[in-house]
Scaffold this motif. Structure first.
Motif, PDB file in Angstrom:
ATOM      1  N   UNK A 341      98.074  55.197 130.120  1.00  0.00           N
ATOM      2  CA  UNK A 341      99.428  55.308 129.738  1.00  0.00           C
ATOM      3  C   UNK A 341     100.098  53.912 129.177  1.00  0.00           C
ATOM      4  N   UNK A 342     100.759  54.064 128.315  1.00  0.00           N
ATOM      5  CA  UNK A 342     101.416  52.790 127.797  1.00  0.00           C
ATOM      6  C   UNK A 342     102.744  52.474 128.517  1.00  0.00           C
ATOM      7  N   UNK A 373      93.342  62.497 121.172  1.00  0.00           N
ATOM      8  CA  UNK A 373      92.335  62.427 121.005  1.00  0.00           C
ATOM      9  C   UNK A 373      91.286  61.585 121.443  1.00  0.00           C
ATOM     10  N   UNK A 374      90.759  60.635 120.545  1.00  0.00           N
ATOM     11  CA  UNK A 374      89.740  59.668 121.247  1.00  0.00           C
ATOM     12  C   UNK A 374      90.534  58.373 121.498  1.00  0.00           C
ATOM     13  N   UNK A 375      91.809  58.317 121.536  1.00  0.00           N
ATOM     14  CA  UNK A 375      92.505  57.035 121.623  1.00  0.00           C
ATOM     15  C   UNK A 375      92.637  56.903 122.834  1.00  0.00           C
ATOM     16  N   UNK A 376      92.488  55.161 123.191  1.00  0.00           N
ATOM     17  CA  UNK A 376      92.287  54.721 124.661  1.00  0.00           C
ATOM     18  C   UNK A 376      93.841  54.549 125.202  1.00  0.00           C
ATOM     19  N   UNK A 377      94.837  54.904 124.559  1.00  0.00           N
ATOM     20  CA  UNK A 377      96.123  54.605 125.106  1.00  0.00           C
ATOM     21  C   UNK A 377      97.000  55.845 124.849  1.00  0.00           C
ATOM     22  N   UNK A 378      97.729  56.501 125.714  1.00  0.00           N
ATOM     23  CA  UNK A 378      98.660  57.598 125.619  1.00  0.00           C
ATOM     24  C   UNK A 378     100.345  56.797 125.436  1.00  0.00           C
ATOM     25  N   UNK A 379     100.643  57.217 124.410  1.00  0.00           N
ATOM     26  CA  UNK A 379     101.930  56.525 123.947  1.00  0.00           C
ATOM     27  C   UNK A 379     102.919  57.707 123.869  1.00  0.00           C
ATOM     28  N   UNK A 380     104.061  57.300 123.707  1.00  0.00           N
ATOM     29  CA  UNK A 380     105.307  58.078 123.495  1.00  0.00           C
ATOM     30  C   UNK A 380     105.052  59.160 122.346  1.00  0.00           C
TER      31      UNK A 380
END
Length: 398
Positions: A341-342, A373-380
């Motif tokens: 999580x960012x 998806x395959x992102x390494x960080x969950x953002x707002x």
């Protein structure tokens, strides 16, 4: 201090940080790295024990509340198999460290403890800290429940106090707080754990069918009763009967349920035979039963019979940092990668009131993991809460 504190395989790792809380792990590791103190991470108790089988680390920073194992059991294994490894417990609720009483006596450990102090500003020894007293009083979370806030600690203590008794329990709290998980926890901690737990949702079964579902019926008792059937109360013999949404129980059935609670007897529809049933009853409701009693929609005598030991499940907004711990738990469950999580996402989650409680947070994190998806960080940008748009999300975290 030499970075060659200990040798861990082909690399040098002085410290192993074991926690299910990724944010806590990373923050500690980054702080230690600024002091040139080598560290590696373990995702939980099992992962830590696995790493210690192939490495020889001097210090283990162990989260007192792990998602997979009991921290006390992990410490026992380490003391027996890896006596050279010092264990320091982390209090995940406050971020404080519970150090051995003689921690300051070891010159080569002094710099590590100094780094920990700079990380959170609080380092306490077993001999003198309030943090130590608090950790000593901590109880293991209920199965399936995530979080170590004071509210959840109080809940766990109440459940463990009543679980071994046959006392009827009434669980109250808002929708989505996890009342069914608490009922399951009561059952699993009781002497009835090897027997069934039978759940009846009093609001989901039509009134015309609810009596037959609860008490059973004989063949021909009503149209469509082609064969006899025991009710769910009888099916829970020796175990636990969980009556969910008890506040919605039709008034006409309340007298019959009261008789069962008082006498322990079940009479099937269409039969004069009476069966003795030994069942522990746990009921739950998200409505104010006292108000329904005042409105003559719920029998007062039944209410007092159910509320022998009431337990209120705290809403998520009263559980502090449990919000992030639970969010990370769901992220590990739903994400296809080891996403984190960012900081803005963390702020957004902690500032939301969560009227839908844990259930709402679960749905939010499931959607976020899909969008990421395959992102390494969950953002707002991945988090959608109650229809907030991008502009609203930006204002929310600034």
């Amino acid at each position: 201090m030499s970075t060659a504190l200990v040798s861990c395989g082909t690399q040098t790792h002085g410290i192993l940080v074991a926690s299910s809380n990724e944010f806590l792990r990373r923050r500690i590791i980054e702080t230690l790295k600024t002091r040139r103190l080598p560290a590696q991470e373990a995702l939980g108790g099992a992962d830590a024990l696995g790493k210690l089988e192939t490495t020889r680390c001097r210090l283990l920073l162990l989260d007192h509340h792990l998602a997979d194992l009991n921290a006390t059991d992990v410490v026992d294994v380490i003391e027996a198999k890896y006596p050279w490894t010092e264990v320091v417990l982390l209090d995940p609720d406050t971020g404080r460290f519970l150090l051995p009483p003689n921690a300051g006596d070891s010159p080569r450990m002094y710099e590590i403890f100094s780094a920990l102090q700079s990380a959170d500003g609080h380092v306490h020894t077993c001999a003198s800290s309030r943090s130590a007293e608090r950790i000593a009083k901590m109880v293991e979370p209920l199965t399936g429940m995530v979080g170590t806030s004071e509210a959840m600690q109080h809940l766990s203590r109440l459940v463990r106090l009543v679980a071994e008794r046959n006392t009827t329990v009434l669980l109250t709290g808002e929708t989505g707080t996890g009342k069914e998980l608490v009922a399951q926890g009561i059952h699993e901690l009781s002497g009835r754990a090897q027997r069934p737990i039978v759940t009846v949702n009093c609001a989901a079964i039509p009134e015309a069918l609810l009596e037959a579902e609860l008490f059973g019926y004989t063949r021909g008792a009503f149209t469509g009763a082609v064969q006899s059937r025991v009710g769910r109360i009888h099916a829970a013999q020796g175990g636990t009967l969980f009556l969910d949404e008890i506040g919605e129980l039709p008034l006409g059935l309340q007298a019959k349920l009261l008789r069962f609670l008082e006498e322990g007897e079940v009479q099937r529809l269409g039969s004069s035979d009476v069966f003795r049933v030994a069942v522990r009853v746990v009921a739950a409701t998200n409505v104010q039963v006292e108000q329904r009693v005042a409105e003559k929609q719920f029998r007062e005598d039944l209410y007092y019979r159910l509320a022998v030991f009431p337990i209120e499940i705290p809403p998520l907004r009263e559980r502090g940092n449990d919000v992030l711990t639970i969010a990370e738990h769901f992220l590990r469950k739903f994400a296809t990668t080891r996403a984190t999580l960012s900081e803005d996402a963390r702020q957004m989650l902690t500032r939301h009131a969560w009227p839908g409680n844990v259930r709402e947070l679960k749905h939010v994190m499931e959607r976020a993991s899909i969008l990421a998806g395959d992102a390494e960080e969950i953002t707002t940008e991945h988090i959608t809460i109650r229809g907030m748009g991008a502009r609203d999300r930006s204002r929310r975290v600034n």
